[in-house]
Design a protein around this motif. Structure first.
Motif, mmCIF file in Angstrom:
data_model
loop_
_atom_site.group_PDB
_atom_site.id
_atom_site.type_symbol
_atom_site.label_atom_id
_atom_site.label_comp_id
_atom_site.label_asym_id
_atom_site.label_seq_id
_atom_site.Cartn_x
_atom_site.Cartn_y
_atom_site.Cartn_z
ATOM 1 N N LEU A 1 0.848 -1.189 0.000
ATOM 2 C CA LEU A 1 0.000 0.000 0.000
ATOM 3 C C LEU A 1 0.885 1.240 0.000
ATOM 4 C CD1 LEU A 1 -2.636 -1.012 2.690
ATOM 5 C CD2 LEU A 1 -2.963 -0.989 0.236
ATOM 6 N N VAL A 2 0.397 2.295 -0.639
ATOM 7 C CA VAL A 2 1.118 3.568 -0.625
ATOM 8 C C VAL A 2 0.564 4.402 0.520
ATOM 9 C CG1 VAL A 2 1.692 5.622 -1.932
ATOM 10 C CG2 VAL A 2 1.443 3.442 -3.107
ATOM 11 N N VAL B 1 0.739 7.505 1.599
ATOM 12 C CA VAL B 1 0.184 8.862 1.510
ATOM 13 C C VAL B 1 -1.079 8.915 0.656
ATOM 14 C CG1 VAL B 1 2.366 10.045 1.899
ATOM 15 C CG2 VAL B 1 1.681 9.451 -0.414
ATOM 16 N N LEU B 2 -1.486 7.791 0.106
ATOM 17 C CA LEU B 2 -2.714 7.785 -0.687
ATOM 18 C C LEU B 2 -3.885 7.310 0.168
ATOM 19 C CD1 LEU B 2 -1.509 6.298 -4.099
ATOM 20 C CD2 LEU B 2 -1.518 8.653 -3.337
ATOM 21 N N GLU C 1 -7.686 5.478 -3.531
ATOM 22 C CA GLU C 1 -6.588 5.653 -4.485
ATOM 23 C C GLU C 1 -5.731 4.391 -4.543
ATOM 24 O OE1 GLU C 1 -5.687 10.423 -4.495
ATOM 25 O OE2 GLU C 1 -5.053 9.263 -2.777
ATOM 26 N N ASN C 2 -5.506 3.778 -3.384
ATOM 27 C CA ASN C 2 -4.743 2.538 -3.368
ATOM 28 C C ASN C 2 -5.463 1.424 -4.096
ATOM 29 O OD1 ASN C 2 -2.112 2.138 -1.895
ATOM 30 N ND2 ASN C 2 -3.159 3.547 -0.524
ATOM 31 N N VAL D 1 -7.694 1.599 -6.567
ATOM 32 C CA VAL D 1 -7.780 1.718 -8.026
ATOM 33 C C VAL D 1 -6.401 1.786 -8.683
ATOM 34 C CG1 VAL D 1 -10.002 2.876 -7.939
ATOM 35 C CG2 VAL D 1 -7.920 4.225 -7.989
ATOM 36 N N LEU D 2 -5.359 1.708 -7.882
ATOM 37 C CA LEU D 2 -4.005 1.820 -8.411
ATOM 38 C C LEU D 2 -3.751 0.750 -9.474
ATOM 39 C CD1 LEU D 2 -1.702 3.716 -7.687
ATOM 40 C CD2 LEU D 2 -0.769 1.933 -6.257
ATOM 41 N N GLY D 3 -3.255 1.181 -10.613
ATOM 42 C CA GLY D 3 -2.887 0.224 -11.650
ATOM 43 C C GLY D 3 -3.996 -0.079 -12.632
ATOM 44 N N LEU E 1 -9.835 8.426 -14.339
ATOM 45 C CA LEU E 1 -9.796 8.340 -12.884
ATOM 46 C C LEU E 1 -11.087 8.905 -12.309
ATOM 47 C CD1 LEU E 1 -7.888 7.580 -10.543
ATOM 48 C CD2 LEU E 1 -7.202 9.946 -10.478
ATOM 49 N N ASP E 2 -11.925 8.040 -11.761
ATOM 50 C CA ASP E 2 -13.188 8.495 -11.183
ATOM 51 C C ASP E 2 -13.288 7.963 -9.763
ATOM 52 O OD1 ASP E 2 -15.667 9.226 -10.476
ATOM 53 O OD2 ASP E 2 -16.699 8.312 -12.176
ATOM 54 N N LYS F 1 -6.598 8.101 4.720
ATOM 55 C CA LYS F 1 -5.226 7.883 4.252
ATOM 56 C C LYS F 1 -4.669 6.624 4.917
ATOM 57 C CE LYS F 1 -4.361 11.559 1.686
ATOM 58 N NZ LYS F 1 -3.832 12.875 1.836
#
Lengths: 509, 332
Positions: free
Chosen positions: A93-94, A96-97, A101-102, A104-106, A111-112, A136
């Motif tokens: 996991l990132v 700061v996202l 956001e994590n 839907v990553l990739g 981007l919705d 977050k």
């Protein structure tokens, strides 16, 4: 089981890392609507095998079939396309996202985040998760992070789920919740693979077990036809005893007296509140408690690594002289023979330097000892060899950087070094976290040996069953307060569990 | 008073534009986890490549009056972009493909870039056979410096907002577009993930190396334009060795100052530009030492920002987590 369609077939899978053969012609079937427990000692190649399914590694030899179709998985993207999702031991996991956001990553397309957040809420409702899509990741607890990982995999429509030691960092309650979800998903027709070292979890959760030993597939069987003893024997390759010894303490004398200890974290949160107890020589004092109840602060306060607000910590010598430890620096405390082996969540975080090799890591304890200007390099090498031999650490040689060892082996190096420093007081936290059952028992034996030498052992553990079997007395922490101290012999798991969640363990209802 | 402001602001902006290009390029690069300390060198290379392009083009002209403004702008710009791109590719090949240490590579590239600029700058000066140690490309520069013809007629507003050349507006536009992409689009989300945690991005199916290559190369091309602007617009087409000075390092300081936000960079670069020339507006008489102290201001401000952001320790305002670290999937 053969009537079921095999969701995944792995055939003759081989993977080498340099000269190390991690997987050797492995055959494995994974079925839909089934939870498969993948067992094996540390370094037996379980994670490597699963990483090849999820596209992190690429097999050197062998074929993978999904729904009877031969596939080539070159990257995690390919794995997603085949419906494979893996939840790694170290969360991917990132920080700061946000959760959304994590998740839907990739993915492709516009981007919705709003629509995505809605879909996440639907998934959460369907399986009973509790995720705030806008939170977050750095604000999340470990179990929340894991939930995000699971939602991430479901969001992509995965029907083959791989979980690598998902319960290693969860509390018993969180584990139960996770298992309920996994059973839910199994009944939904998904194929689930779980890697774990905890035998009672294997027995309560899985439908089938498959065992790997030194990179080779040893066999599989329905869980109901086997038991912890048989599975362990299969993993190790020879019969082992699963009983934990508990020799009677020899001549116990007070060694560490903690009085009214109070510790506040940097953010001003009370971590330890008026904690008092005495640790005796020749005795194992267990510390039980839900993770984050102040265990870490307690051990660090004794080792001189944690600023203390109030109270006292006394070291009592054999002749009865009291010596206040508060205000002393960690070095002079260590010189008294107080050794701390703390295994944090990321294992390498405290105590070992990843880029340094085994014998250099041994030197971290002894580098002040050499003659004159030069350091003594021989004895650390000897010690490294000894630890590798005694604890059966899987490493090409003692010149290998610790970073390259598998998680469990890293831990053996750390615990082995601390025990070998021949202390008067051994502080150990989560010594067996993530270790396979055989290595765990090796560590228990080592701790028992220390105890019989008259060393005062303070053992912070997660597994209540082990605490009850190993410790002479158990100190139960509840939100930084001492909930009670019970004798290990004859203590009931239920009572200790109650004390962990409620001061004194009394039912107030 | 008004006239002082009117002369100060455009000059601050003109000083700020090279920094804005450099900072935007470096932010895009750093968001991918690549710490490119070669940016000062890249800006030199961008500048000298533009000069070479302009020199070659002016050489084909029979007289300076026959210059085609379109080609005069296009050719140096293309030269500049290609030169900077090559620097970006070099940096990526060394640090991403071969996984060399990024700081060492970056510093080496800065040394190389400055040397490259001075070598070719010196050679061109020799070719013209001039006695002066500089090269003047005034005809090309005049094409770069074209402004809207009606701007000066619109009073103070026109004077302050509209009376700049196209590279100034391009710098602002690039910064705002970069901010939008990083913050709002999927590409930006993926880019941030790569810089924060490449292993996570990789396991999510993002091609980490591609993002690092693209971000670094695009970042270098943006930064290179800063060098081009400096020599063609700010310096009036005059190349003198080492004249660009420490602006590349100021651009990197600006990255930290803006906490990795190109949109903040627009105003921050003007502020830095202002601080950079403040010493000329401070009556200090003949005491040159005081002037030198004023020149220190942009760096002092950066250090103050660093201290404040470290003290507040907000997770959103920290550098990308894996900044400067190489990534290899099968590493463990």
């Amino acid at each position: 089981m053969d009537i079921n369609l095999a969701a995944v077939k792995m055939r003759n899978i081989t993977k080498r890392f340099g000269s190390v053969l991690a997987n050797d012609r492995v055959w494995l079937n994974i079925y839909k609507g089934e939870i498969l427990a993948l067992l094996g000692e540390n370094g037996s190649g379980k994670t490597t095998l699963m990483n090849m399914l999820s596209g992190i590694y690429f097999p050197d030899e062998g074929d993978i079939y999904i729904n009877d179709e031969k596939v080539v998985i070159r990257s995690p993207k390919d794995a997603f396309a085949h419906g494979i999702g893996m939840i790694h031991q170290h969360f991917k996991l990132v920080d700061v996202l946000t959760a959304t956001e994590n998740i839907v990553l990739g993915l492709e397309g516009k981007l919705d985040l709003k629509t995505a957040a809605q879909k996440i809420r639907q998934i959460c409702d369907a399986y009973g998760f509790d995720v705030d899509p806008d939170q977050k990741v750095y604000d999340m607890s470990v179990s929340q992070k894991q939930t995000v990982e699971i939602v991430k995999v479901l969001f992509r429509g995965a029907d083959i789920l791989i979980l690598d030691e998902p319960t290693a960092v969860l509390t018993p309650q969180e584990t139960d919740k996770l298992f309920a979800v996994l059973r839910n998903m199994r009944d939904d027709g998904k194929a689930i693979v779980i890697i774990t070292h905890k035998m009672h979890e294997v027995e309560s959760l899985s439908d089938r077990v498959a065992v790997l030993r030194q990179g080779q597939f040893v066999g599989d069987m329905p869980t109901k036809d086997t038991n912890a003893q048989d599975m362990t024997n299969m993993m190790v390759g020879y019969p082992v005893s699963l009983n934990i010894n508990r020799p009677d303490p020899v001549d116990p004398k007070p060694r560490i007296e903690v009085k009214n200890l109070t510790v506040r974290s940097i953010d001003g949160i009370l971590k330890l509140d008026d904690v008092s107890f005495t640790a005796m020589s020749g005795e194992i004092l267990g510390v039980a408690g839900i993770s984050g109840s102040g265990q870490k602060e307690l051990l660090e306060a004794i080792a001189g690594l944690q600023p203390v607000e109030g109270g006292s910590i006394c070291y009592v010598d054999d002749d009865g002289t009291h010596d206040e430890l508060l205000g002393k620096d960690p070095l002079s405390i260590a010189e008294k023979g107080i050794a701390l082996s703390f295994v944090p969540e990321d294992r390498l975080g405290m105590g070992l330097v990843g880029e340094m090799n085994l014998s250099d890591n041994m030197m971290l304890r002894s580098f002040r000892k050499g003659k004159g200007f030069f350091t003594d390099r021989k004895s650390p090498r000897r010690l490294a060899k000894q630890v590798v031999e005694e604890l059966n650490v899987k490493t090409p040689n003692i010149e290998t950087p610790v970073r390259k060892l598998s998680g469990g082996n890293v831990q053996k190096v750390l615990v082995g070094r601390e025990i070998a420093s021949a202390p008067k007081v051994l502080l150990t936290a989560y010594a067996v976290r993530g270790l396979d059952i055989n290595s765990s028992h090796t560590i228990y034996d080592l701790i028992n040996q220390q105890k019989q030498k008259g060393i005062a052992v303070i053992y912070v553990g997660e597994d209540l069953d082990v605490l009850l079997e190993l410790c002479d007395r158990i100190l139960v922490l509840c939100a930084g307060k001492v909930s009670g101290i019970v004798p290990g012999r004859g203590a009931k798991k239920r009572d200790v569990g109650m004390m962990m969640t409620r001061l004194g363990g009394k039912d107030n209802a | 008073m008004l006239s002082t402001v009117l002369s100060f602001l455009p000059r601050a902006i003109a000083q700020g534009i090279p920094l804005l290009y450099g900072a935007t390029g470096e932010i895009v690069t750093q968001k991918s986890g690549n710490m490119n300390l070669g940016i000062p060198g890249v800006m030199y290379v961008g500048g000298i490549c533009g000069v070479i392009g302009a020199f070659l083009y002016e050489g084909t002209l029979s007289s300076p009056a026959a210059i085609n403004p379109f080609l005069a702008v296009l050719i140096p710009t293309l030269f500049c972009l290609v030169g900077s791109l090559l620097m970006g590719l070099l940096f990526c090949f060394l640090t991403v493909t071969l996984r060399a240490n990024q700081n060492v590579t970056g510093l080496a590239m800065t040394t190389f870039g400055i040397g490259f600029g001075n070598f070719f700058g010196g050679s061109l000066v020799k070719l013209t056979g001039a006695d002066m140690p500089f090269l003047a490309l005034t005809a090309t520069s005049n094409c770069f410096k074209k402004t809207l013809p009606f701007a000066t007629k619109l009073g103070v507003v026109g004077e302050l907002l509209l009376n700049y050349s196209f590279l100034v507006y391009l710098a602002v536009a690039v910064a705002l577009i970069a901010a939008f992409i990083i913050k709002r689009t999927r590409t930006g989300l993926h880019l941030r993930a790569v810089g924060e945690n490449p292993a996570t991005a990789d396991s999510a199916g993002i091609n980490v190396n591609r993002y690092k290559y693209l971000a670094t190369c695009i970042g270098c091309m943006i930064a290179g334009l800063g060098g081009l602007y400096y020599v063609m617009d700010y310096a009036g087409g005059i190349w003198a060795n080492d004249a660009f000075g420490d602006r590349g390092w100021l651009a990197i300081a600006l990255v930290i100052f803006t906490v990795w936000r190109p949109d903040v960079g627009v105003l921050a670069s003007f502020l830095f530009g202002g601080l950079y020339i403040l010493h000329m507006y401070i009556p200090s008489g003949m005491n040159l030492a005081v002037k030198e102290l004023y020149k220190m201001l942009p760096y002092v401000v950066t250090i103050v920002v660093l201290i404040i952001s470290s003290l507040r320790n907000q997770r959103d305002k920290q550098p990308p987590q894996s900044l400067g670290l190489p990534y290899f999937r099968e590493d463990r």
